[in-house]
Design a protein around this motif. Structure first.
Motif, short mmCIF file in Angstrom:
data_model
loop_
_atom_site.label_atom_id
_atom_site.label_comp_id
_atom_site.label_asym_id
_atom_site.label_seq_id
_atom_site.Cartn_x
_atom_site.Cartn_y
_atom_site.Cartn_z
N GLU A 13 65.40 -0.24 100.34
CA GLU A 13 65.15 -0.36 98.91
C GLU A 13 63.94 -1.24 98.60
N GLU A 14 63.76 -2.29 99.39
CA GLU A 14 62.64 -3.20 99.14
C GLU A 14 61.28 -2.53 99.37
N TYR A 15 61.27 -1.40 100.12
CA TYR A 15 60.03 -0.69 100.41
C TYR A 15 59.89 0.61 99.61
N LEU A 16 60.70 0.77 98.58
CA LEU A 16 60.57 1.97 97.76
C LEU A 16 59.18 2.11 97.13
N PRO A 17 58.54 1.03 96.71
CA PRO A 17 57.17 1.19 96.19
C PRO A 17 56.21 1.76 97.24
N VAL A 18 56.41 1.41 98.50
CA VAL A 18 55.58 1.95 99.58
C VAL A 18 55.84 3.45 99.71
N TYR A 19 57.10 3.81 99.68
CA TYR A 19 57.49 5.22 99.76
C TYR A 19 56.86 6.03 98.62
N GLU A 20 56.95 5.50 97.42
CA GLU A 20 56.39 6.20 96.25
C GLU A 20 54.87 6.33 96.38
N TRP A 21 54.23 5.29 96.89
CA TRP A 21 52.78 5.32 97.04
C TRP A 21 52.37 6.34 98.09
N LEU A 22 53.11 6.39 99.21
CA LEU A 22 52.81 7.35 100.27
C LEU A 22 52.97 8.79 99.80
N LYS A 23 53.93 9.02 98.93
CA LYS A 23 54.14 10.39 98.43
C LYS A 23 52.91 10.93 97.71
N GLY A 24 52.08 10.04 97.20
CA GLY A 24 50.87 10.46 96.51
C GLY A 24 49.71 10.81 97.44
N LYS A 25 49.87 10.56 98.73
CA LYS A 25 48.81 10.87 99.69
C LYS A 25 48.84 12.36 100.02
N GLU A 26 47.65 12.93 100.22
CA GLU A 26 47.54 14.35 100.53
C GLU A 26 48.17 14.70 101.88
N ASN A 27 47.90 13.86 102.89
CA ASN A 27 48.44 14.09 104.23
C ASN A 27 49.02 12.78 104.74
#
Length: 95
Positions: A13-27
């Protein structure tokens, strides 16, 4: 065509912002691989750099006739006072 090796990553849960940010990457896979490769290169160079700094410091200390004892270096107080403030700052910042 052979299958590509795969890995699964879970995000706490503490890394959800990282997960959300990665989802925006093309690859995402390529992005993560590039980050890891950079980290691997930096890690390899940092060991070399540290060894070089140690070698240089040992040469400087030996040239100043400082005493080497055991696996460490013991500095005579009167000889330490002969170091310039820049030399002292450099040594203090490295150790």
């Amino acid at each position: 065509m052979p299958k590509s090796p795969k890995i699964s990553i879970s995000f706490r849960e503490e890394y959800l912002p990282v997960y959300e940010w990665l989802k925006g990457k093309e690859n995402i896979s390529s992005y993560i691989c590039q980050l890891v490769m950079t980290d691997m290169k930096i890690g390899a160079h940092s060991d070399d750099f540290e060894a070089k700094v140690e070698t240089i410091l040992l040469k400087l200390l030996k040239n100043r006739n400082l005493i080497e004892k055991g696996d460490g270096i013991e500095v005579e107080r009167d000889k330490l006072e002969s170091l310039s403030s820049e030399e002292e700052d450099l040594i203090n910042s490295l150790f």
